[in-house]
Each structure stands twice: as structure tokens, then as C-alpha cells.
Scaffold this motif. Sequence first.
Motif, mmCIF file in Angstrom:
data_model
loop_
_atom_site.group_PDB
_atom_site.id
_atom_site.type_symbol
_atom_site.label_atom_id
_atom_site.label_comp_id
_atom_site.label_asym_id
_atom_site.label_seq_id
_atom_site.Cartn_x
_atom_site.Cartn_y
_atom_site.Cartn_z
ATOM 1 N N LEU A 229 0.883 -1.216 -0.092
ATOM 2 C CA LEU A 229 -0.042 0.174 0.058
ATOM 3 C C LEU A 229 0.961 1.186 -0.017
ATOM 4 O O LEU A 229 1.691 1.467 0.681
ATOM 5 N N THR A 230 0.735 2.284 -0.706
ATOM 6 C CA THR A 230 1.351 3.428 -0.821
ATOM 7 C C THR A 230 1.462 4.213 0.376
ATOM 8 O O THR A 230 2.262 4.918 0.723
ATOM 9 N N THR A 231 0.166 4.179 1.088
ATOM 10 C CA THR A 231 0.162 4.930 2.377
ATOM 11 C C THR A 231 0.956 4.297 3.437
ATOM 12 O O THR A 231 1.612 4.964 4.275
ATOM 13 N N VAL A 232 1.147 2.890 3.504
ATOM 14 C CA VAL A 232 2.103 2.332 4.372
ATOM 15 C C VAL A 232 3.416 2.637 4.025
ATOM 16 O O VAL A 232 4.391 3.095 4.793
ATOM 17 N N ALA A 233 3.779 2.721 2.683
ATOM 18 C CA ALA A 233 5.232 3.198 2.102
ATOM 19 C C ALA A 233 5.423 4.537 2.529
ATOM 20 O O ALA A 233 6.574 4.735 3.168
ATOM 21 N N ASP A 234 4.445 5.527 2.450
ATOM 22 C CA ASP A 234 4.574 6.872 2.789
ATOM 23 C C ASP A 234 4.840 6.984 4.276
ATOM 24 O O ASP A 234 5.964 7.930 4.978
ATOM 25 N N ARG A 235 4.292 6.293 4.948
ATOM 26 C CA ARG A 235 4.235 6.281 6.745
ATOM 27 C C ARG A 235 5.595 5.789 7.095
ATOM 28 O O ARG A 235 6.417 6.270 7.862
ATOM 29 N N LEU A 236 6.092 4.856 6.523
ATOM 30 C CA LEU A 236 7.163 4.297 6.559
ATOM 31 C C LEU A 236 8.439 5.105 6.401
ATOM 32 O O LEU A 236 9.788 5.060 7.045
ATOM 33 N N THR A 237 8.361 5.756 5.331
ATOM 34 C CA THR A 237 9.387 6.903 4.825
ATOM 35 C C THR A 237 9.713 7.863 5.970
ATOM 36 O O THR A 237 10.819 8.224 6.274
ATOM 37 N N GLY A 238 8.208 8.357 6.640
ATOM 38 C CA GLY A 238 8.380 9.247 7.960
ATOM 39 C C GLY A 238 9.388 8.571 8.943
ATOM 40 O O GLY A 238 9.867 9.436 9.859
ATOM 41 N N VAL A 239 8.739 7.312 9.156
ATOM 42 C CA VAL A 239 9.694 6.825 10.284
ATOM 43 C C VAL A 239 10.997 6.546 10.063
ATOM 44 O O VAL A 239 11.815 6.808 10.891
ATOM 45 N N HIS A 240 11.499 6.224 8.899
ATOM 46 C CA HIS A 240 12.754 5.954 8.598
ATOM 47 C C HIS A 240 13.653 7.260 8.547
ATOM 48 O O HIS A 240 14.921 7.417 9.050
ATOM 49 N N ARG A 241 12.959 8.345 8.291
ATOM 50 C CA ARG A 241 13.609 9.550 8.406
ATOM 51 C C ARG A 241 13.867 9.956 9.838
ATOM 52 O O ARG A 241 14.943 10.657 10.008
ATOM 53 N N ALA A 242 12.937 9.960 10.721
ATOM 54 C CA ALA A 242 13.167 10.134 12.008
ATOM 55 C C ALA A 242 14.135 9.171 12.654
ATOM 56 O O ALA A 242 15.099 9.810 13.421
ATOM 57 N N LEU A 243 14.183 8.099 12.381
ATOM 58 C CA LEU A 243 15.246 7.138 12.793
ATOM 59 C C LEU A 243 16.795 7.625 12.188
ATOM 60 O O LEU A 243 17.858 7.567 12.911
ATOM 61 N N ALA A 244 16.686 7.926 10.963
ATOM 62 C CA ALA A 244 18.160 8.487 10.499
ATOM 63 C C ALA A 244 18.684 9.873 11.092
ATOM 64 O O ALA A 244 19.864 9.889 11.303
ATOM 65 N N GLU A 245 17.586 10.579 11.419
ATOM 66 C CA GLU A 245 18.121 11.811 12.289
ATOM 67 C C GLU A 245 18.654 11.331 13.639
ATOM 68 O O GLU A 245 19.511 12.139 14.136
ATOM 69 N N ALA A 246 18.137 10.276 14.413
ATOM 70 C CA ALA A 246 18.753 9.843 15.473
ATOM 71 C C ALA A 246 19.740 9.016 15.314
ATOM 72 O O ALA A 246 20.301 8.528 16.301
ATOM 73 N N GLY A 247 20.403 8.671 14.004
ATOM 74 C CA GLY A 247 21.278 7.821 13.867
ATOM 75 C C GLY A 247 21.141 6.339 14.273
ATOM 76 O O GLY A 247 22.037 5.675 14.544
ATOM 77 N N ILE A 248 19.924 5.872 14.301
ATOM 78 C CA ILE A 248 19.532 4.542 14.387
ATOM 79 C C ILE A 248 19.266 3.648 13.002
ATOM 80 O O ILE A 248 18.451 4.330 12.238
ATOM 81 N N PRO A 249 19.919 3.013 12.667
ATOM 82 C CA PRO A 249 19.724 2.163 11.539
ATOM 83 C C PRO A 249 18.497 1.634 11.485
ATOM 84 O O PRO A 249 17.947 1.174 12.305
ATOM 85 N N ARG A 250 17.798 1.649 10.200
ATOM 86 C CA ARG A 250 16.402 1.303 10.143
ATOM 87 C C ARG A 250 16.343 -0.347 10.128
ATOM 88 O O ARG A 250 15.278 -0.917 10.712
ATOM 89 N N GLU A 251 17.526 -0.917 10.041
ATOM 90 C CA GLU A 251 17.516 -2.512 10.205
ATOM 91 C C GLU A 251 17.557 -2.918 11.687
ATOM 92 O O GLU A 251 17.056 -3.964 12.153
ATOM 93 N N GLU A 252 17.666 -1.858 12.629
ATOM 94 C CA GLU A 252 17.420 -2.286 13.906
ATOM 95 C C GLU A 252 16.158 -2.127 14.522
ATOM 96 O O GLU A 252 15.503 -2.421 15.692
ATOM 97 N N VAL A 253 15.109 -1.406 13.802
ATOM 98 C CA VAL A 253 13.711 -1.338 14.065
ATOM 99 C C VAL A 253 12.920 -2.462 13.287
ATOM 100 O O VAL A 253 12.842 -2.221 11.978
ATOM 101 N N PRO A 254 12.350 -3.534 13.860
ATOM 102 C CA PRO A 254 11.510 -4.389 13.105
ATOM 103 C C PRO A 254 10.197 -3.702 12.504
ATOM 104 O O PRO A 254 9.590 -2.877 13.192
ATOM 105 N N VAL A 255 9.988 -4.321 11.315
ATOM 106 C CA VAL A 255 8.544 -3.948 10.904
ATOM 107 C C VAL A 255 7.741 -5.265 10.677
ATOM 108 O O VAL A 255 8.019 -6.063 9.846
#
Length: 373
Positions: A229-255
Motif C-alpha cells: 500500500l502506498t500509504t504504508v510506504a509513505d508512513r514508513l518513509t517518515g519513520v525511517h527519516r526520524a530514525l536516520a535523524e537519530a542515527g538509528i539504522p532502520r535495520e534495527e527497527v523491526p517492521v
Amino acid sequence: MGVGKEVPARVSRDARPADQRTHHEDEESMMTGAAAPRLVDIAQSAGVSVATASRALSGRQGVSTAVAERVKEIAESLGYIGNVHARSLAGGTSSSVGLVVHEVADPYFSEIASGVMRVAGRRGLSVQMCHSGRDPQIELRQLRTLIANRVGVIVVAGSGYLDAEAERSIHRELTRFTQAGGRVVAIGRHQHATDAVLPANTDGAQAVTRHLLALGHRRVAVVTGSLGLTTVADRLTGVHRALAEAGIPREEVPVVVAPFTRDGGKTATLEVLREHPGSTAVLALNDDMAIGALSVLRSRSLRVPDDMSVTGFDDVPVAADLSPSLTTVRLPMQQMGEKALELALRPAAKRPRRVVMPATLVERDSSGPPRRS
């Protein structure tokens, strides 16, 4: 909360309103593609007379059920429904709005439907609502049914699909409809060259993720609906942006993926507890899944937010009344429905209009600092 800013998008094929084009032009525009046959073509393909084909498509008596169904199937497969719709518009008889939602029971869509119906009531229009279950093939059939029922406007509410072929099929159907003089507005999907009302999904997801990180959470688990779903893709993009700001690799956050429903939230949360036992927060990408998560945690005697924080997305009406009340991202869902139908009832613009609706973080009792080890 007011409506968002209108942002122009791509140029449409014919910018003039339907009432400024002649009936002949509407018919001609539909016949430019290979999949826009005449009534005689439908009759020949079905092996019946033109009169029989006409009666079958209009629902008049004098045609057996089997023949009528065969004629309708051939007409749909060849794209003849648009021609039926064009004649209806030429007669000025259409006073119906078609509304396609993913899930009737989801409060997100019921709120949107409420907004659409409020505007329709003021304008003296009826609303036909269809439920697709987030299945693009069902959605395509529902669109064809609405067009066959000669609605003048279609509002498509809910996420688009990352499946390119599914989106192409839906796009073709909507293009035929608009070429015949119909009006289309999408809510929550940005792939089509139509007017659209777009919630700020990426910004909202970034905000709620920042909120959890600011509280001190580093072991966050995301629970979500289908990754197609594109909505899920858009919301996950926001999650990953915040993780990147905090220096947390996205691989460390399970989906964790499950149906985008309350039961899906339960299933996903059970998986989080089983497979990711160190998690201190469940970040659900809609409120229905968050409510399911709260139910599971309560059944396991886990306290929220002391043992586990939970956040949602949408701010459905019940979110503030839960115990604990749900931290979430507020979207103005009723206003999204209202704005969509208001756009559809305006004359078509030279360029499709994009109305961006704001997303606002609402902090409540379900989120707090992680418990110290």
C-alpha cells in the motif's frame, strides 16, 4: 482545523469542464482508444442483436439473465461502460456520487464517508458506497459497477497500490470515466492525474517517531498493514527519516506486517512480544492496529505506557476515550471527505488540484519513557 493548501499537479488531457464540451466531443474522446467499442461491437461479440444488447446494458426487461450477464461482461471487458455513462451525463440525469473505501468498518473511512455525505446532503445528491477490502481487483470491479450505475462523480478513498499493473487497470477505468464527462477525486493516493486530497502521511509518521525517540525509546517495533500500500510506504518513509535523524539504522527497527485492522494489530503485537521481546514501544501505522495492540498488552498484564508505549495514526474518535488514551497522529478525516466532494463538484481545472491536509501529533497517556532496566 482548516483545509490545506491547494498545490497544482500535472496537466490533464482536456482541461475544459464537461459542460463546455459537446456530447459529440465526449463520444469522440472515448473512441480514440482501442478499448472503446460501439454498441454494435458489443452485440456482435455477444452474438445478439443491437436491440438486445441495448436492453441488457440498460437493465430493461425482455432479456434472459444469462444473456444480460454475458453482454455486461463483454461490455466491461471492452470498456463500453464509459459510453453508457456519457449518454447519462448528456441527459443531465446523474445525481449520484460513488464512494469507494477500503474498509467500511474502519473508523478512518467512516469519518471520511461522513464528510462526503454531509456535502452530498447539502447538494441534494445521493451516495453509493463500495467496499474494496484493500484488494485492487475488487476495487476495479466496484469502480465498473459505479460507472454502470451512471454516477456522475467518483471519490476513491484510501491508499493506492505499489503493484503497477493493478494501478494501470484502475487508471484506465478512471480515465474512461473522466473522458466521458465524469469527475474523479482521490483521497490518500497520489499516483493518478486527478484532483486529490492528500494527508501528510510522511510528516505525521516522522513526528510520532520523533516523539518516541525523544522519550528515550530505542527499541521500537513498527506494526503495519500490507507493504504493497502506498500509504504504508509513505508512513514508513517518515519513520525511517526520524530514525536516520537519530542515527538509528532502520535495520534495527523491526517492521511486523499484518492486516491493517484491529485483529491485525493483535496478531502483529503477539509477534512483537514473541520475536522482539526487548521492544519498549509499539508504533502502529493506524489506530485500528494500535487498539489491537492495547488489547493484547492488557491481556498479558503489561501496563501501558510503563511496560510498553503504544502509538497510532489517524486519531479516530474513540482514540481519546481508550484507557489509556491513545497517542496518535490526527488527520482531519471528515474535512478530507468534504473537501474531496467539493473539489469534484467544481468545474475541472486546467491542471489537477492537490490539497494537502495537515497531520498533527496528539500526545496522550499511551506513550511515556521506557522503564529502566
